[in-house]
Scaffold this motif. Structure first.
Motif, PDB file in Angstrom:
ATOM      1  N   VAL A  15       0.856  -1.180   0.000  1.00 50.41           N
ATOM      2  CA  VAL A  15       0.000   0.000   0.000  1.00 50.41           C
ATOM      3  C   VAL A  15       0.895   1.233   0.000  1.00 50.41           C
ATOM      4  O   VAL A  15       1.875   1.293   0.741  1.00 50.41           O
ATOM      5  N   THR A  16       0.561   2.190  -0.845  1.00 49.58           N
ATOM      6  CA  THR A  16       1.278   3.458  -0.863  1.00 49.58           C
ATOM      7  C   THR A  16       0.316   4.576  -0.492  1.00 49.58           C
ATOM      8  O   THR A  16      -0.884   4.507  -0.738  1.00 49.58           O
ATOM      9  N   TYR A  17       0.876   5.614   0.130  1.00 46.38           N
ATOM     10  CA  TYR A  17       0.100   6.763   0.568  1.00 46.38           C
ATOM     11  C   TYR A  17       0.795   8.026   0.106  1.00 46.38           C
ATOM     12  O   TYR A  17       1.987   8.204   0.337  1.00 46.38           O
ATOM     13  N   LYS A  27     -12.125   8.559   5.575  1.00 43.85           N
ATOM     14  CA  LYS A  27     -12.927   7.354   5.358  1.00 43.85           C
ATOM     15  C   LYS A  27     -12.150   6.115   5.766  1.00 43.85           C
ATOM     16  O   LYS A  27     -12.715   5.196   6.345  1.00 43.85           O
ATOM     17  N   CYS A  28     -10.868   6.096   5.484  1.00 43.30           N
ATOM     18  CA  CYS A  28     -10.059   4.921   5.811  1.00 43.30           C
ATOM     19  C   CYS A  28     -10.031   4.699   7.324  1.00 43.30           C
ATOM     20  O   CYS A  28     -10.287   3.591   7.798  1.00 43.30           O
ATOM     21  N   ILE A  58      -9.323   0.770   0.415  1.00 44.71           N
ATOM     22  CA  ILE A  58      -8.493   1.638  -0.427  1.00 44.71           C
ATOM     23  C   ILE A  58      -9.286   2.117  -1.640  1.00 44.71           C
ATOM     24  O   ILE A  58      -9.181   3.281  -2.044  1.00 44.71           O
ATOM     25  N   LYS A  59     -10.108   1.258  -2.195  1.00 43.59           N
ATOM     26  CA  LYS A  59     -10.928   1.631  -3.356  1.00 43.59           C
ATOM     27  C   LYS A  59     -11.942   2.722  -3.017  1.00 43.59           C
ATOM     28  O   LYS A  59     -12.435   3.404  -3.903  1.00 43.59           O
ATOM     29  N   GLY A  64      -7.730   9.313  -3.895  1.00 45.83           N
ATOM     30  CA  GLY A  64      -6.752   8.473  -4.578  1.00 45.83           C
ATOM     31  C   GLY A  64      -5.384   8.512  -3.914  1.00 45.83           C
ATOM     32  O   GLY A  64      -4.399   8.042  -4.492  1.00 45.83           O
ATOM     33  N   ALA A  65      -5.304   9.050  -2.711  1.00 50.01           N
ATOM     34  CA  ALA A  65      -4.028   9.128  -1.999  1.00 50.01           C
ATOM     35  C   ALA A  65      -3.535   7.742  -1.588  1.00 50.01           C
ATOM     36  O   ALA A  65      -2.335   7.529  -1.449  1.00 50.01           O
ATOM     37  N   LEU A  66      -4.463   6.816  -1.370  1.00 50.81           N
ATOM     38  CA  LEU A  66      -4.110   5.433  -1.050  1.00 50.81           C
ATOM     39  C   LEU A  66      -4.201   4.595  -2.311  1.00 50.81           C
ATOM     40  O   LEU A  66      -5.197   4.652  -3.038  1.00 50.81           O
TER      41      LEU A  66
END
Length: 77
Positions: A15-17, A27-28, A58-59, A64-66
């Protein structure tokens, strides 16, 4: 200056942030708080949920940061 990596991996995914893209909708953290923890560093712990749950969350990231990708060299079970 310390630089923190914004890449987190388990055996199945990475996972990238991108903090500069994040709109902080949270939301995450609100929907999967056992993985996305705002008060702990490192703030993402992929060991705290099943990979499919993490991918589904993530979706839902509105900015779209994740992002994620599946790891090619998955360890044999």
């Amino acid at each position: 200056m310390d630089m923190y990596t914004n890449e987190f991996s388990n055996d199945e995914i990475t996972v990238t942030y991108e903090p500069s893209v994040c709109i902080h909708a949270e939301k995450c953290a609100k929907q999967l708080s056992n993985v996305f923890r705002t008060s702990i560093i490192p703030w993402i712990n992929l060991d705290n949920a099943e990979t499919n749950s993490i991918i589904n969350q993530i979706k839902k990231c509105p900015s779209g940061a994740l992002k994620y990708h599946k790891n090619e060299n998955k360890k044999a079970s």
